[in-house]
Design an enzyme around this catalytic site. Structure first.
Site, PDB file in Angstrom:
ATOM      1  N   HIS A   1       0.990  -1.444  -0.216  1.00 26.41           N
ATOM      2  CA  HIS A   1      -0.099   0.144   0.343  1.00 26.41           C
ATOM      3  C   HIS A   1       0.913   1.688   0.705  1.00 26.41           C
ATOM      4  O   HIS A   1       1.775   1.021   0.808  1.00 26.41           O
ATOM      5  CB  HIS A   1      -0.889   0.040   1.630  1.00 26.41           C
ATOM      6  CG  HIS A   1      -1.929   0.987   1.905  1.00 26.41           C
ATOM      7  ND1 HIS A   1      -1.212   2.312   1.629  1.00 26.41           N
ATOM      8  CD2 HIS A   1      -3.406   0.872   1.450  1.00 26.41           C
ATOM      9  CE1 HIS A   1      -2.708   2.735   2.016  1.00 26.41           C
ATOM     10  NE2 HIS A   1      -3.818   2.745   1.684  1.00 26.41           N
TER      11      HIS A   1
ATOM     12  N   ASP B   1       3.214  -4.870   7.715  1.00 26.67           N
ATOM     13  CA  ASP B   1       2.299  -3.574   7.929  1.00 26.67           C
ATOM     14  C   ASP B   1       1.026  -4.503   7.708  1.00 26.67           C
ATOM     15  O   ASP B   1       1.100  -5.510   7.358  1.00 26.67           O
ATOM     16  CB  ASP B   1       2.287  -2.652   6.811  1.00 26.67           C
ATOM     17  CG  ASP B   1       0.792  -1.932   6.229  1.00 26.67           C
ATOM     18  OD1 ASP B   1      -0.033  -2.299   6.736  1.00 26.67           O
ATOM     19  OD2 ASP B   1       0.531  -1.280   4.894  1.00 26.67           O
TER      20      ASP B   1
ATOM     21  N   GLN C   1      -4.278  -5.302   7.160  1.00 19.96           N
ATOM     22  CA  GLN C   1      -5.175  -5.881   6.614  1.00 19.96           C
ATOM     23  C   GLN C   1      -4.954  -7.626   7.323  1.00 19.96           C
ATOM     24  O   GLN C   1      -5.647  -8.296   7.250  1.00 19.96           O
ATOM     25  CB  GLN C   1      -5.304  -6.144   4.947  1.00 19.96           C
ATOM     26  CG  GLN C   1      -5.486  -5.028   3.975  1.00 19.96           C
ATOM     27  CD  GLN C   1      -6.466  -4.146   4.272  1.00 19.96           C
ATOM     28  OE1 GLN C   1      -8.011  -5.141   4.672  1.00 19.96           O
ATOM     29  NE2 GLN C   1      -6.951  -3.157   3.205  1.00 19.96           N
TER      30      GLN C   1
ATOM     31  N   LYS D   1      -9.997  -0.773  10.026  1.00 22.00           N
ATOM     32  CA  LYS D   1     -10.627  -1.924   9.483  1.00 22.00           C
ATOM     33  C   LYS D   1     -11.410  -3.013  10.734  1.00 22.00           C
ATOM     34  O   LYS D   1     -10.740  -4.712  10.258  1.00 22.00           O
ATOM     35  CB  LYS D   1      -9.745  -2.158   8.990  1.00 22.00           C
ATOM     36  CG  LYS D   1      -8.884  -1.286   7.919  1.00 22.00           C
ATOM     37  CD  LYS D   1      -7.470  -1.666   7.141  1.00 22.00           C
ATOM     38  CE  LYS D   1      -6.913  -0.518   6.468  1.00 22.00           C
ATOM     39  NZ  LYS D   1      -7.528   0.968   5.046  1.00 22.00           N
TER      40      LYS D   1
ATOM     41  N   CYS E   1      -4.695   2.840  -4.061  1.00 21.38           N
ATOM     42  CA  CYS E   1      -3.310   2.974  -3.226  1.00 21.38           C
ATOM     43  C   CYS E   1      -2.011   1.860  -3.539  1.00 21.38           C
ATOM     44  O   CYS E   1      -1.398   1.795  -2.159  1.00 21.38           O
ATOM     45  CB  CYS E   1      -3.841   3.423  -1.847  1.00 21.38           C
ATOM     46  SG  CYS E   1      -5.047   4.321  -1.418  1.00 21.38           S
TER      47      CYS E   1
HETATM   48  N1  PLP Z   1      -1.502  -0.426   5.080  1.00 19.67           N
HETATM   49  C1  PLP Z   1      -2.226  -1.267   4.170  1.00 19.67           C
HETATM   50  C2  PLP Z   1      -2.346  -2.739   3.617  1.00 19.67           C
HETATM   51  C3  PLP Z   1      -4.414  -0.574   4.027  1.00 19.67           C
HETATM   52  O1  PLP Z   1      -4.828  -1.639   3.513  1.00 19.67           O
HETATM   53  C4  PLP Z   1      -4.523   0.455   4.415  1.00 19.67           C
HETATM   54  C5  PLP Z   1      -5.887   1.155   4.402  1.00 19.67           C
HETATM   55  O2  PLP Z   1      -7.072   0.794   3.164  1.00 19.67           O
HETATM   56  C6  PLP Z   1      -2.871   1.569   4.772  1.00 19.67           C
HETATM   57  C7  PLP Z   1      -2.136   0.638   5.214  1.00 19.67           C
HETATM   58  C8  PLP Z   1      -3.411   2.350   5.541  1.00 19.67           C
HETATM   59  O3  PLP Z   1      -4.578   2.330   6.601  1.00 19.67           O
HETATM   60  P1  PLP Z   1      -5.135   4.192   7.179  1.00 19.67           P
HETATM   61  O4  PLP Z   1      -5.439   4.770   6.471  1.00 19.67           O
HETATM   62  O5  PLP Z   1      -5.296   3.679   8.581  1.00 19.67           O
HETATM   63  O6  PLP Z   1      -3.672   4.402   7.764  1.00 19.67           O
END
Ligand code: PLP
Length: 413
Positions: A130, A207, A210, A233, A371
Protein backbone atom coordinates in the site's frame (compact mmCIF):
# COMPACT_ATOMS: atom_id res chain seq x y z
CA UNK A 1 -23.85 -10.08 21.49
CA UNK A 2 -23.67 -13.49 23.11
CA UNK A 3 -20.76 -15.17 21.39
CA UNK A 4 -21.73 -18.58 20.07
CA UNK A 5 -20.16 -21.62 21.69
CA UNK A 6 -17.12 -22.61 19.60
CA UNK A 7 -18.63 -26.07 19.08
CA UNK A 8 -21.51 -24.69 16.97
CA UNK A 9 -21.10 -23.82 13.29
CA UNK A 10 -20.29 -20.13 12.82
CA UNK A 11 -23.50 -18.15 12.36
CA UNK A 12 -22.79 -14.79 10.69
CA UNK A 13 -26.42 -13.66 11.09
CA UNK A 14 -26.08 -13.76 14.84
CA UNK A 15 -23.24 -11.25 14.73
CA UNK A 16 -24.66 -9.25 11.86
CA UNK A 17 -27.50 -8.12 14.09
CA UNK A 18 -24.93 -6.19 16.15
CA UNK A 19 -24.10 -3.92 13.19
CA UNK A 20 -26.88 -1.32 12.78
CA UNK A 21 -25.62 -0.05 9.44
CA UNK A 22 -25.87 -3.49 7.84
CA UNK A 23 -29.67 -3.28 8.21
CA UNK A 24 -29.77 -0.28 5.87
CA UNK A 25 -31.17 -0.24 2.38
CA UNK A 26 -29.12 1.51 -0.28
CA UNK A 27 -30.71 2.61 -3.54
CA UNK A 28 -33.83 0.74 -2.46
CA UNK A 29 -31.97 -2.57 -2.06
CA UNK A 30 -30.68 -4.36 1.05
CA UNK A 31 -27.09 -3.25 1.54
CA UNK A 32 -24.38 -5.76 0.67
CA UNK A 33 -21.22 -4.32 2.18
CA UNK A 34 -18.16 -5.79 0.46
CA UNK A 35 -15.73 -2.92 1.14
CA UNK A 36 -14.35 -4.12 4.44
CA UNK A 37 -10.69 -3.80 3.45
CA UNK A 38 -11.37 -0.09 3.01
CA UNK A 39 -13.09 0.32 6.35
CA UNK A 40 -15.21 -2.12 8.35
CA UNK A 41 -18.64 -1.44 9.88
CA UNK A 42 -18.98 -0.91 13.64
CA UNK A 43 -20.96 -3.03 16.07
CA UNK A 44 -23.26 -1.22 18.50
CA UNK A 45 -20.85 -2.22 21.31
CA UNK A 46 -18.23 0.08 19.74
CA UNK A 47 -20.75 2.86 19.02
CA UNK A 48 -22.13 2.59 22.57
CA UNK A 49 -18.69 2.64 24.21
CA UNK A 50 -17.69 5.76 22.27
CA UNK A 51 -20.95 7.49 23.05
CA UNK A 52 -20.84 6.47 26.73
CA UNK A 53 -17.37 7.98 26.99
CA UNK A 54 -18.62 11.34 25.76
CA UNK A 55 -21.83 11.17 27.80
CA UNK A 56 -20.37 10.04 31.09
CA UNK A 57 -16.58 10.29 31.33
CA UNK A 58 -15.27 12.91 28.91
CA UNK A 59 -12.07 14.61 30.10
CA UNK A 60 -8.51 14.87 28.86
CA UNK A 61 -6.02 12.14 29.74
CA UNK A 62 -2.89 12.31 31.88
CA UNK A 63 -3.46 15.92 32.92
CA UNK A 64 -6.28 16.53 35.36
CA UNK A 65 -6.42 15.28 38.95
CA UNK A 66 -10.22 15.45 39.03
CA UNK A 67 -12.39 12.32 38.94
CA UNK A 68 -13.33 12.59 35.28
CA UNK A 69 -9.67 13.00 34.33
CA UNK A 70 -8.80 9.86 36.27
CA UNK A 71 -11.68 7.92 34.67
CA UNK A 72 -10.73 9.01 31.17
CA UNK A 73 -7.07 8.16 31.76
CA UNK A 74 -7.81 4.73 33.16
CA UNK A 75 -10.26 3.91 30.30
CA UNK A 76 -7.67 5.05 27.75
CA UNK A 77 -4.75 3.22 29.36
CA UNK A 78 -6.78 0.03 29.79
CA UNK A 79 -6.96 -0.18 26.00
CA UNK A 80 -3.16 -0.11 25.85
CA UNK A 81 -3.19 -3.32 27.90
CA UNK A 82 -5.81 -4.83 25.58
CA UNK A 83 -3.76 -3.94 22.51
CA UNK A 84 -0.65 -5.51 24.07
CA UNK A 85 -2.60 -8.72 24.75
CA UNK A 86 -4.16 -8.69 21.28
CA UNK A 87 -0.74 -8.55 19.60
CA UNK A 88 1.11 -10.63 22.21
CA UNK A 89 3.44 -7.70 22.83
CA UNK A 90 5.88 -8.30 25.68
CA UNK A 91 5.01 -4.96 27.30
CA UNK A 92 2.22 -2.38 27.28
CA UNK A 93 4.95 0.28 27.06
CA UNK A 94 5.65 -0.90 23.51
CA UNK A 95 2.16 0.10 22.35
CA UNK A 96 2.04 3.59 20.79
CA UNK A 97 -1.41 4.92 19.90
CA UNK A 98 -1.55 6.55 16.48
CA UNK A 99 -4.26 7.79 14.15
CA UNK A 100 -3.76 4.66 12.02
CA UNK A 101 -1.17 2.70 10.09
CA UNK A 102 -0.18 5.73 8.04
CA UNK A 103 0.87 7.70 11.10
CA UNK A 104 2.54 4.62 12.58
CA UNK A 105 4.73 4.07 9.51
CA UNK A 106 5.55 7.77 9.23
CA UNK A 107 6.65 7.70 12.87
CA UNK A 108 9.09 4.86 12.11
CA UNK A 109 10.24 6.59 8.92
CA UNK A 110 11.05 9.90 10.63
CA UNK A 111 12.06 8.71 14.11
CA UNK A 112 13.85 5.47 13.31
CA UNK A 113 14.92 5.47 9.66
CA UNK A 114 15.78 9.09 8.89
CA UNK A 115 18.45 9.52 11.60
CA UNK A 116 20.15 6.31 10.41
CA UNK A 117 19.95 6.68 6.63
CA UNK A 118 23.03 7.68 4.68
CA UNK A 119 23.73 8.33 1.01
CA UNK A 120 23.42 5.11 -0.99
CA UNK A 121 21.36 3.25 1.64
CA UNK A 122 18.17 1.42 0.76
CA UNK A 123 14.81 0.58 2.24
CA UNK A 124 13.38 -2.66 0.92
CA UNK A 125 9.64 -3.12 0.36
CA UNK A 126 7.64 -5.34 -2.00
CA UNK A 127 5.68 -4.67 -5.18
CA UNK A 128 2.40 -5.35 -3.38
CA UNK A 129 2.67 -2.60 -0.74
CA UNK A 130 0.00 0.00 0.00
CA UNK A 131 1.24 3.56 -0.60
CA UNK A 132 1.40 3.97 3.20
CA UNK A 133 4.30 1.51 3.17
CA UNK A 134 6.09 3.19 0.23
CA UNK A 135 5.67 6.96 0.30
CA UNK A 136 6.90 7.64 3.89
CA UNK A 137 10.11 5.75 3.03
CA UNK A 138 10.52 7.76 -0.18
CA UNK A 139 10.17 11.03 1.74
CA UNK A 140 12.93 10.17 4.21
CA UNK A 141 15.12 8.54 1.56
CA UNK A 142 14.99 11.72 -0.52
CA UNK A 143 16.29 13.73 2.42
CA UNK A 144 19.14 11.29 3.05
CA UNK A 145 20.17 10.47 -0.52
CA UNK A 146 18.92 6.91 -0.06
CA UNK A 147 16.36 4.99 -2.14
CA UNK A 148 13.42 2.63 -1.91
CA UNK A 149 13.73 -0.74 -3.69
CA UNK A 150 11.11 -3.46 -4.09
CA UNK A 151 11.19 -7.25 -4.08
CA UNK A 152 9.12 -8.75 -6.92
CA UNK A 153 6.04 -10.97 -6.80
CA UNK A 154 4.74 -13.79 -9.00
CA UNK A 155 1.76 -13.32 -11.34
CA UNK A 156 -0.28 -15.33 -8.78
CA UNK A 157 0.47 -12.53 -6.32
CA UNK A 158 2.98 -14.23 -4.03
CA UNK A 159 6.16 -12.56 -2.85
CA UNK A 160 9.26 -14.24 -4.31
CA UNK A 161 10.95 -14.86 -0.98
CA UNK A 162 14.41 -15.69 -2.45
CA UNK A 163 14.35 -12.37 -4.31
CA UNK A 164 13.42 -10.53 -1.11
CA UNK A 165 16.28 -12.23 0.74
CA UNK A 166 18.70 -11.59 -2.14
CA UNK A 167 17.97 -7.88 -1.80
CA UNK A 168 18.80 -7.80 1.94
CA UNK A 169 22.25 -6.38 1.30
CA UNK A 170 24.30 -4.31 3.78
CA UNK A 171 22.87 -1.20 2.07
CA UNK A 172 19.39 -2.01 3.38
CA UNK A 173 18.68 -0.18 6.65
CA UNK A 174 15.08 -1.33 7.06
CA UNK A 175 12.58 -3.61 5.32
CA UNK A 176 8.83 -3.14 5.22
CA UNK A 177 6.23 -5.70 4.18
CA UNK A 178 2.46 -6.08 4.31
CA UNK A 179 1.33 -8.99 6.46
CA UNK A 180 -1.70 -9.24 4.16
CA UNK A 181 -2.01 -7.46 0.79
CA UNK A 182 -5.00 -5.12 0.60
CA UNK A 183 -5.47 -5.88 -3.12
CA UNK A 184 -4.52 -9.54 -3.49
CA UNK A 185 -5.30 -10.88 -0.02
CA UNK A 186 -1.92 -12.63 -0.05
CA UNK A 187 -0.69 -13.58 3.43
CA UNK A 188 3.05 -13.02 3.39
CA UNK A 189 5.42 -15.40 5.23
CA UNK A 190 6.38 -12.75 7.76
CA UNK A 191 8.07 -15.15 10.15
CA UNK A 192 10.51 -16.33 7.45
CA UNK A 193 11.15 -12.78 6.28
CA UNK A 194 11.78 -11.62 9.86
CA UNK A 195 14.25 -14.47 10.41
CA UNK A 196 16.17 -13.52 7.26
CA UNK A 197 16.19 -9.85 8.26
CA UNK A 198 17.32 -10.57 11.80
CA UNK A 199 20.18 -12.76 10.60
CA UNK A 200 21.48 -9.69 8.75
CA UNK A 201 20.73 -7.15 11.47
CA UNK A 202 18.03 -5.43 9.37
CA UNK A 203 14.87 -4.36 11.21
CA UNK A 204 11.56 -5.43 9.69
CA UNK A 205 8.38 -3.37 9.79
CA UNK A 206 5.13 -5.24 9.18
CA UNK A 207 2.09 -3.39 7.87
CA UNK A 208 -0.66 -5.34 9.61
CA UNK A 209 -3.61 -3.19 8.47
CA UNK A 210 -5.27 -6.04 6.60
CA UNK A 211 -4.09 -8.81 8.91
CA UNK A 212 -5.42 -7.59 12.26
CA UNK A 213 -9.12 -8.12 11.32
CA UNK A 214 -8.54 -11.65 10.04
CA UNK A 215 -5.53 -13.35 11.68
CA UNK A 216 -4.14 -13.84 15.17
CA UNK A 217 -1.22 -11.42 15.64
CA UNK A 218 1.74 -12.50 17.74
CA UNK A 219 4.62 -10.08 17.32
CA UNK A 220 6.93 -12.25 19.40
CA UNK A 221 6.29 -15.35 17.29
CA UNK A 222 6.60 -13.30 14.09
CA UNK A 223 9.97 -11.93 15.22
CA UNK A 224 9.54 -8.53 13.53
CA UNK A 225 10.73 -5.18 14.89
CA UNK A 226 7.75 -2.93 14.15
CA UNK A 227 4.09 -3.82 13.60
CA UNK A 228 1.47 -1.26 12.55
CA UNK A 229 -2.31 -1.60 12.28
CA UNK A 230 -5.34 0.55 12.02
CA UNK A 231 -8.45 0.47 14.25
CA UNK A 232 -11.16 1.27 11.70
CA UNK A 233 -10.57 -1.91 9.70
CA UNK A 234 -10.91 -3.90 12.92
CA UNK A 235 -14.47 -2.68 13.54
CA UNK A 236 -13.18 0.21 15.70
CA UNK A 237 -13.49 3.99 15.21
CA UNK A 238 -11.65 5.87 12.49
CA UNK A 239 -8.57 7.81 13.58
CA UNK A 240 -7.26 5.02 15.79
CA UNK A 241 -4.29 2.74 15.31
CA UNK A 242 -1.28 1.20 16.92
CA UNK A 243 2.43 1.13 16.38
CA UNK A 244 4.15 -1.69 18.21
CA UNK A 245 7.93 -1.55 18.34
CA UNK A 246 10.60 -3.38 20.28
CA UNK A 247 11.42 -1.57 23.50
CA UNK A 248 15.04 -0.95 22.48
CA UNK A 249 13.95 0.75 19.25
CA UNK A 250 11.44 3.00 21.01
CA UNK A 251 14.04 3.94 23.61
CA UNK A 252 16.56 4.91 20.93
CA UNK A 253 14.14 6.78 18.65
CA UNK A 254 13.87 10.57 18.96
CA UNK A 255 10.26 11.80 18.93
CA UNK A 256 8.76 12.86 15.60
CA UNK A 257 5.91 15.06 16.88
CA UNK A 258 6.54 17.46 19.74
CA UNK A 259 4.13 19.15 22.14
CA UNK A 260 2.23 18.49 25.33
CA UNK A 261 1.98 15.06 26.97
CA UNK A 262 5.27 13.79 25.56
CA UNK A 263 7.77 15.76 27.68
CA UNK A 264 9.55 15.37 30.98
CA UNK A 265 10.79 18.95 31.28
CA UNK A 266 10.66 21.91 28.92
CA UNK A 267 13.03 24.86 28.94
CA UNK A 268 12.98 27.53 26.27
CA UNK A 269 16.33 26.25 24.94
CA UNK A 270 15.56 22.52 24.96
CA UNK A 271 13.36 19.79 26.39
CA UNK A 272 13.66 16.29 27.76
CA UNK A 273 11.11 13.68 26.87
CA UNK A 274 8.81 11.22 28.61
CA UNK A 275 9.54 7.51 28.40
CA UNK A 276 7.99 5.49 25.57
CA UNK A 277 5.21 5.14 24.60
CA UNK A 278 4.23 8.67 25.75
CA UNK A 279 7.25 10.18 24.00
CA UNK A 280 5.44 9.39 20.72
CA UNK A 281 1.97 10.59 21.73
CA UNK A 282 2.19 14.37 21.59
CA UNK A 283 -1.04 16.32 22.10
CA UNK A 284 -4.53 15.20 23.01
CA UNK A 285 -5.12 11.74 21.54
CA UNK A 286 -8.35 10.35 20.10
CA UNK A 287 -9.50 9.32 23.57
CA UNK A 288 -13.09 8.34 22.72
CA UNK A 289 -11.82 6.55 19.62
CA UNK A 290 -9.32 4.54 21.64
CA UNK A 291 -12.06 3.62 24.13
CA UNK A 292 -14.16 2.45 21.15
CA UNK A 293 -11.16 0.50 19.88
CA UNK A 294 -11.05 -1.30 23.22
CA UNK A 295 -14.69 -2.30 22.71
CA UNK A 296 -13.84 -3.53 19.21
CA UNK A 297 -11.02 -5.72 20.58
CA UNK A 298 -13.38 -7.12 23.23
CA UNK A 299 -15.93 -7.84 20.52
CA UNK A 300 -13.50 -9.65 18.24
CA UNK A 301 -11.98 -11.55 21.15
CA UNK A 302 -15.41 -12.72 22.32
CA UNK A 303 -16.03 -14.30 18.91
CA UNK A 304 -12.44 -15.52 18.53
CA UNK A 305 -10.14 -14.37 15.75
CA UNK A 306 -9.38 -17.99 14.74
CA UNK A 307 -13.11 -18.66 14.27
CA UNK A 308 -13.46 -15.46 12.28
CA UNK A 309 -10.53 -16.46 10.08
CA UNK A 310 -11.88 -19.97 9.51
CA UNK A 311 -15.36 -18.72 8.55
CA UNK A 312 -13.95 -16.07 6.23
CA UNK A 313 -11.69 -18.63 4.58
CA UNK A 314 -14.72 -20.79 3.81
CA UNK A 315 -16.58 -17.76 2.44
CA UNK A 316 -13.53 -16.80 0.37
CA UNK A 317 -13.42 -20.25 -1.24
CA UNK A 318 -17.13 -20.06 -1.99
CA UNK A 319 -16.84 -16.55 -3.47
CA UNK A 320 -13.72 -17.45 -5.47
CA UNK A 321 -15.44 -20.41 -7.11
CA UNK A 322 -18.53 -18.29 -7.80
CA UNK A 323 -16.52 -15.44 -9.33
CA UNK A 324 -14.50 -17.80 -11.49
CA UNK A 325 -17.74 -19.04 -13.02
CA UNK A 326 -18.41 -15.53 -14.41
CA UNK A 327 -17.46 -15.54 -18.12
CA UNK A 328 -14.56 -13.23 -18.97
CA UNK A 329 -13.63 -12.56 -15.35
CA UNK A 330 -9.96 -12.08 -14.47
CA UNK A 331 -9.02 -12.66 -10.84
CA UNK A 332 -5.95 -10.95 -9.35
CA UNK A 333 -4.24 -12.78 -6.50
CA UNK A 334 -4.36 -16.52 -6.20
CA UNK A 335 -1.83 -17.07 -3.44
CA UNK A 336 -1.90 -20.37 -1.60
CA UNK A 337 -2.45 -18.47 1.67
CA UNK A 338 -4.83 -15.57 1.37
CA UNK A 339 -7.36 -13.55 3.32
CA UNK A 340 -10.90 -12.79 2.10
CA UNK A 341 -10.09 -10.17 -0.55
CA UNK A 342 -11.05 -10.64 -4.19
CA UNK A 343 -9.72 -8.30 -6.87
CA UNK A 344 -11.02 -8.76 -10.37
CA UNK A 345 -11.92 -7.28 -13.73
CA UNK A 346 -14.71 -8.30 -16.05
CA UNK A 347 -14.04 -8.29 -19.78
CA UNK A 348 -15.71 -5.40 -21.57
CA UNK A 349 -16.64 -3.53 -18.38
CA UNK A 350 -14.67 -0.64 -16.92
CA UNK A 351 -14.06 -1.16 -13.18
CA UNK A 352 -15.66 2.16 -12.17
CA UNK A 353 -18.71 1.63 -14.42
CA UNK A 354 -19.30 -1.80 -12.93
CA UNK A 355 -18.86 -0.50 -9.37
CA UNK A 356 -21.32 2.33 -10.06
CA UNK A 357 -23.93 -0.06 -11.46
CA UNK A 358 -23.42 -2.51 -8.59
CA UNK A 359 -23.96 0.38 -6.18
CA UNK A 360 -27.37 0.85 -7.80
CA UNK A 361 -28.02 -2.75 -6.71
CA UNK A 362 -27.08 -1.89 -3.12
CA UNK A 363 -23.65 -3.54 -3.39
CA UNK A 364 -20.72 -1.54 -1.99
CA UNK A 365 -17.34 -2.54 -3.33
CA UNK A 366 -14.28 -0.59 -4.29
CA UNK A 367 -12.93 0.15 -7.72
CA UNK A 368 -9.63 1.87 -8.36
CA UNK A 369 -5.93 1.43 -7.73
CA UNK A 370 -6.45 0.68 -4.02
CA UNK A 371 -3.46 2.89 -3.09
CA UNK A 372 -1.20 0.34 -4.77
CA UNK A 373 0.05 1.95 -7.99
CA UNK A 374 3.17 -0.26 -8.28
CA UNK A 375 0.99 -3.36 -8.09
CA UNK A 376 -1.37 -2.01 -10.77
CA UNK A 377 1.70 -1.30 -12.95
CA UNK A 378 2.90 -4.87 -12.38
CA UNK A 379 -0.41 -6.24 -13.68
CA UNK A 380 -0.62 -3.61 -16.41
CA UNK A 381 -4.06 -2.33 -15.39
CA UNK A 382 -5.16 1.10 -14.12
CA UNK A 383 -7.73 -0.27 -11.70
CA UNK A 384 -9.50 -3.37 -10.41
CA UNK A 385 -12.73 -4.05 -8.58
CA UNK A 386 -12.27 -5.35 -5.08
CA UNK A 387 -14.75 -7.28 -2.97
CA UNK A 388 -13.40 -7.62 0.56
CA UNK A 389 -15.34 -9.76 3.00
CA UNK A 390 -15.84 -9.78 6.75
CA UNK A 391 -17.31 -12.32 9.16
CA UNK A 392 -20.74 -10.67 8.90
CA UNK A 393 -20.97 -11.38 5.17
CA UNK A 394 -22.82 -14.45 3.94
CA UNK A 395 -23.02 -16.91 1.07
CA UNK A 396 -26.42 -15.44 0.21
CA UNK A 397 -24.76 -12.07 -0.29
CA UNK A 398 -22.14 -13.66 -2.52
CA UNK A 399 -24.93 -15.27 -4.61
CA UNK A 400 -26.74 -11.93 -4.89
CA UNK A 401 -23.47 -10.27 -5.92
CA UNK A 402 -22.80 -12.80 -8.69
CA UNK A 403 -26.37 -12.46 -9.97
CA UNK A 404 -26.03 -8.66 -9.93
CA UNK A 405 -22.79 -8.81 -11.96
CA UNK A 406 -24.64 -10.78 -14.64
CA UNK A 407 -27.52 -8.27 -14.64
CA UNK A 408 -25.47 -5.08 -14.78
CA UNK A 409 -23.12 -6.52 -17.36
CA UNK A 410 -26.01 -6.71 -19.79
CA UNK A 411 -26.57 -2.97 -19.26
CA UNK A 412 -22.96 -2.34 -20.27
CA UNK A 413 -23.63 -4.16 -23.52
N1 PLP B 1 -1.68 -0.43 4.66
C1 PLP B 1 -2.62 -1.20 4.10
C2 PLP B 1 -2.25 -2.57 3.62
C3 PLP B 1 -3.92 -0.73 3.96
O1 PLP B 1 -4.86 -1.50 3.41
C4 PLP B 1 -4.24 0.57 4.45
C5 PLP B 1 -5.61 1.13 4.29
O2 PLP B 1 -6.28 0.91 3.32
C6 PLP B 1 -3.22 1.33 5.03
C7 PLP B 1 -1.96 0.80 5.12
C8 PLP B 1 -3.48 2.71 5.57
O3 PLP B 1 -4.30 2.67 6.68
P1 PLP B 1 -4.85 4.03 7.33
O4 PLP B 1 -5.44 4.81 6.18
O5 PLP B 1 -5.86 3.59 8.30
O6 PLP B 1 -3.70 4.72 7.94
Amino acid sequence: MNAQPATLPFDPLRYRADFPLLARRVNGKPLIYFDNANTAQKPRQVIDATEAFYREHNANVARAVHALGAEATSAFEAVRDKCARFMHAPSRDEIVFTSGTTQAINTVAYSYALPRLQVGDEILVTTMEHHANIVPWQLVCERAGARVVAAPITPQGELIVEEFIKRLTPRVKLAGVAHVSNVLGTINPVRDLARACRARGIPLLVDGSQAAPHLPIDVQALGCDFYAWTGHKLFGPTGTGVLWARREHLAAMPPFFGGGEMIREVRIERSTFADPPHKFEAGTPNIAGVVGLGAALDYVEAIGIERIGAYEHDLLEYATAALKSVPGLRLFGEAARKAAVLSFLVEGAHAHDLATLLDQEGIALRSGHHCAHPLMQFYGVPATLRASLAFYNTRDEVDAFIAAIARVRKLLG
